[in-house]
Structures are given as C-alpha cells and as structure tokens.
Design an enzyme around this catalytic site. Sequence first.
Site, PDB file in Angstrom:
ATOM      1  N   HIS A  45       0.871  -1.178   0.000  1.00 32.46           N
ATOM      2  CA  HIS A  45       0.000   0.000   0.000  1.00 32.46           C
ATOM      3  C   HIS A  45       0.909   1.229   0.000  1.00 32.46           C
ATOM      4  O   HIS A  45       2.022   1.181   0.516  1.00 32.46           O
ATOM      5  CB  HIS A  45      -0.829  -0.056   1.295  1.00 32.46           C
ATOM      6  N   ASP A  99       3.494  -4.383   7.914  1.00 34.67           N
ATOM      7  CA  ASP A  99       2.250  -3.623   7.775  1.00 34.67           C
ATOM      8  C   ASP A  99       1.113  -4.612   8.003  1.00 34.67           C
ATOM      9  O   ASP A  99       0.845  -5.462   7.139  1.00 34.67           O
ATOM     10  CB  ASP A  99       2.186  -2.995   6.383  1.00 34.67           C
ATOM     11  N   LYS A 146     -10.085  -0.296  10.945  1.00 33.63           N
ATOM     12  CA  LYS A 146     -10.337  -1.474  10.101  1.00 33.63           C
ATOM     13  C   LYS A 146     -10.747  -2.685  10.940  1.00 33.63           C
ATOM     14  O   LYS A 146     -11.017  -3.754  10.388  1.00 33.63           O
ATOM     15  CB  LYS A 146      -9.094  -1.808   9.268  1.00 33.63           C
ATOM     16  N   GLN A 167      -4.177  -5.020   7.157  1.00 29.85           N
ATOM     17  CA  GLN A 167      -5.225  -5.926   6.656  1.00 29.85           C
ATOM     18  C   GLN A 167      -5.156  -7.306   7.303  1.00 29.85           C
ATOM     19  O   GLN A 167      -5.940  -8.185   6.935  1.00 29.85           O
ATOM     20  CB  GLN A 167      -5.104  -6.081   5.124  1.00 29.85           C
ATOM     21  N   CYS A 189      -4.835   2.570  -3.596  1.00 34.17           N
ATOM     22  CA  CYS A 189      -3.574   3.083  -3.007  1.00 34.17           C
ATOM     23  C   CYS A 189      -2.456   2.046  -3.149  1.00 34.17           C
ATOM     24  O   CYS A 189      -1.639   1.887  -2.237  1.00 34.17           O
ATOM     25  CB  CYS A 189      -3.752   3.467  -1.540  1.00 34.17           C
TER      26      CYS A 189
HETATM   27  N1  C6P Z   1      -6.159   0.580   2.986  1.00 35.28           N
HETATM   28  C1  C6P Z   1      -8.060   0.228   1.538  1.00 35.28           C
HETATM   29  O1  C6P Z   1      -9.190   0.517   1.129  1.00 35.28           O
HETATM   30  P1  C6P Z   1      -4.755   3.949   7.113  1.00 35.28           P
HETATM   31  O2  C6P Z   1      -5.390   4.697   5.970  1.00 35.28           O
HETATM   32  O3  C6P Z   1      -3.531   4.654   7.636  1.00 35.28           O
HETATM   33  O4  C6P Z   1      -5.717   3.580   8.166  1.00 35.28           O
HETATM   34  O5  C6P Z   1      -4.256   2.551   6.504  1.00 35.28           O
HETATM   35  C2  C6P Z   1      -3.288   2.558   5.489  1.00 35.28           C
HETATM   36  C3  C6P Z   1      -3.080   1.182   4.959  1.00 35.28           C
HETATM   37  C4  C6P Z   1      -1.848   0.582   5.139  1.00 35.28           C
HETATM   38  N2  C6P Z   1      -1.617  -0.661   4.709  1.00 35.28           N
HETATM   39  C5  C6P Z   1      -2.550  -1.388   4.096  1.00 35.28           C
HETATM   40  C6  C6P Z   1      -2.234  -2.792   3.669  1.00 35.28           C
HETATM   41  C7  C6P Z   1      -3.824  -0.846   3.887  1.00 35.28           C
HETATM   42  O6  C6P Z   1      -4.754  -1.585   3.279  1.00 35.28           O
HETATM   43  C8  C6P Z   1      -4.093   0.473   4.310  1.00 35.28           C
HETATM   44  C9  C6P Z   1      -5.423   1.109   4.055  1.00 35.28           C
HETATM   45  C10 C6P Z   1      -7.491   1.023   2.699  1.00 35.28           C
HETATM   46  O7  C6P Z   1      -7.401  -0.680   1.061  1.00 35.28           O
HETATM   47  C11 C6P Z   1      -7.624   2.497   2.469  1.00 35.28           C
HETATM   48  S1  C6P Z   1      -6.645   3.064   1.109  1.00 35.28           S
END
Ligand code: C6P
Length: 408
Positions: free
Chosen positions: A118, A197, A223, A200, A363
């Site tokens: 991401h 990371d 999430k 997910q 993203c």
């Molecule tokens: N992915 C998706 O719709 P934040 O925005 O900081 O809470 O999370 C960022 C992020 C980091 N790593 C991974 C693997 C992610 O999937 C995400 C966020 C969302 O896929 C929003 S773009």
Amino acid sequence: MTAVQELRKEFPLLAGHPELAYLDNAATAQRPRAVLDAQRRFYEEDNANPLRGLYDLSLRATQAYENARETVAEFLHAREPEEILFTRNASESLNLVSHSWGVFLEPGDEILITVMEHHSNLLPWQQAARRTQTPLKLNFLECGPDGTISEEAFRSALTEHTRIVAMTQVSNVLGVENDVKRFAAMAHAAGAVFVCDAAQSVPHMPVDVQDLDVDFLAFSGHKMCGPMGIGVLYGKRALLEKMPPFLYGGEMIEYVTREDATYAEVPHKFEAGTVNAAGAVGLAAAVKFYQDLGMDAIVQREEHLSALALEALSAVPHLHLLGSADPKNRHGIFTFTLDDVHPHDIAQVLNGDGVCIRAGHHCAQPLLASLGLPSTARASLAFYNTEEEIGRLAESLSTVRRRLGCGN
Ligand code: C6P
C-alpha cells in the site's frame, strides 16, 4: 459465534440500514455499540487531559488510556505495554518508523519492500531513501499473478546491504498472506530489521508479534471496528529506546532548556501533544469485542463467507478475479475486473442496488501497474456479512454489463 443476525443488531449502522450490503470492510469496518459506548463513556465520565493533571479526574483519564495500551499489548502478545505506541493510523505508524529508524540509514544501505505494498508502506520508504545524502536503494520484490512471493525470490532479493525489510502481511488488493514469520527470520539472519504492515491482517487473523518476531508492526483501529483516528505501532523495546522522537512537543519530554531537551521514556517519547485517549479506549473496546467473539470463530466465519464469494463471483460471466483460488488465502478480499466496464461504473451500478464496494487503484499503484491494470473493483468482507449479501453482490454484478449496454 452468535447468529449473524443477532450480531448485526450490535452495529447501529448495519441495523439501521438493512437496504445496504456493506462490502468495503478493507477500507473501514463498521463499529459495534460497545465501541461507541466506550468512547461516549470516556467523555461523559473520565474526560480530562491525560498524563498531565494531578487531580483524580485526570488520573482516571490517564488510567483509561494506559489500560487501553495494556489491552492492545495483550492482544498482540507484546512483551510489555511500553512496546505499544498509539498513533493516528497505520500510515502514521509507518511514517514514524521510517523517520525514527530511518536516521540510522547510511549511503549504500538498501531497503527492501514488495511491489504489493500500500502507498503507506511505500512512500515513507521513498522519503527515507531520499533523506540519505547519497541516494539509497529502494529494492522491490515482485510477486506472481496470484500474489505469491517465494522464499527463493526473497532470498535472492536480500543483500548484505539490506538494512530494512518492510512488507505487508496481507495485501489490500490480492488478499494473499505473506509468510512474515519466515521472511522476518531471513531478514534478521541478513542483519536487517523487519517492519510489518498489519493493517489488513490484524482484523482477520490472530497476530502474535513474539511468534512472528517482527521488529515493528503497524495497524489501524478503524479497520477492526475501532474508531477512526487511532492506530498502533508495536516496536521491540530495545529498538524504540534507540530511536529519536518522531514528533516534538508537549508531554514527550523529561527536561527542557532554552536550547535543548531530554525526552520521556518509551512509549511517551513518541506521543507528543494531547493524545487520542477516547480513541484508544474505543480501540480497547474493539479488541474486547473481537476477543469475545473469538479470533478462531472470526477466521472460520470469514473463510466460510470467502468460499461462498469465490464460488459466486467465479460464476459471473466476464468477471476476472485477482488473487488466490484458495478461500483461506483471501482474508475477505475480492478484487476483480469485468470485461468492457470501467471499475468506477461497476461501483456506481452496484451503488444503485445498495451494494457498497470500492473501485480504483486502492492506493497500490505499483502493484496495479505490474499487473497491467489501471483500476479494479474490490469487495471486501467482514465477519458480520451475510450469505445473502454475497448473493446480492453476485446478482448485481451479473447484470452490470447488460445495464450498461455491453451485452450479457
Ligand atoms: N487501505 C483500503 O481501502 P490507514 O489509511 O492509515 O488507516 O491505513 C493505510 C493502509 C496501510 N496498509 C494497508 C495494507 C492498507 O490496506 C491500508 C489502508 C485502505 O485498502 C484504504 S486506502
């Protein structure tokens, strides 16, 4: 697990909007009443600025915040609560590591990431690479079309110069799981630190930081049914102690003169300014909600739903699914294209049927570029989704081409 219809009554948005099939859980999940109540209770009963006041109310606020840290530490099986830093989200957590651990990078060093990261686990490393005087190398591990990264590919990408490996545990596009435990061991053997990371993965599987032996691990509260605006960075204490602060200001200091300052102990050194105590309390309530359901039951339920979704989507004519054929390697994520239809049009038609999915690059533009796709559509499941919602998704998808005049 409680029967799903009973469970959904706990979620005001789901209960209040039966017309919707909410299938965008990888972007953000819905919140149960327990989380909303915990936040409201904090503001109604314990609210004061934590970590500062000497009066009872402020001490209660501090206690609530630090209790939340303990709950998260236990959930991730960290050695001690001090290894848990509260941030705004996974993005901020990853920026924190890239800044504060990034200061130890030197010209000639290398950072290894994967093509499926991401942007939040890519851009911070691009910037860390730029901050060193001689451009440092940012190396990419490629993945197969189903997202697999083999041990051989990982081994050959590691070099004697690799100082940091940063990798997602579960891809937000492909849903596949990387063997973080194995890769972290290999990174350590090569002398690199391992940043995971887990945005997910934490909402969908048990994550034990000691068992994985990762050095840093990031995730977002929102999430996993927690509030927006609260995230976590786990870090091994010995590493956190070596690192300089990320943000500077109130409550992260020990002593300040006109010219200089010494800093508070870990974790407060990394939590400048007034903290999001209500967010931390809400996240702790989300953790307890997950624990009450049982992580194994959540995994089982999501695997069952994934198997159904895999079967239903595979039967939709002209639909091409990305990712694994194994429902256990999906973590609720189903990204796809439909012949001759732009993913934004798919999402819009589904919206008309009350089905909420995401469309775009998610993203993860380097991954989509490597797959030769500018854009895709994505449905993502949580444990509270129903068999009927998956039916609605497949039914709606099978009518999109006809409704847009592209044939059957
Ligand atoms: N992915 C998706 O719709 P934040 O925005 O900081 O809470 O999370 C960022 C992020 C980091 N790593 C991974 C693997 C992610 O999937 C995400 C966020 C969302 O896929 C929003 S773009």
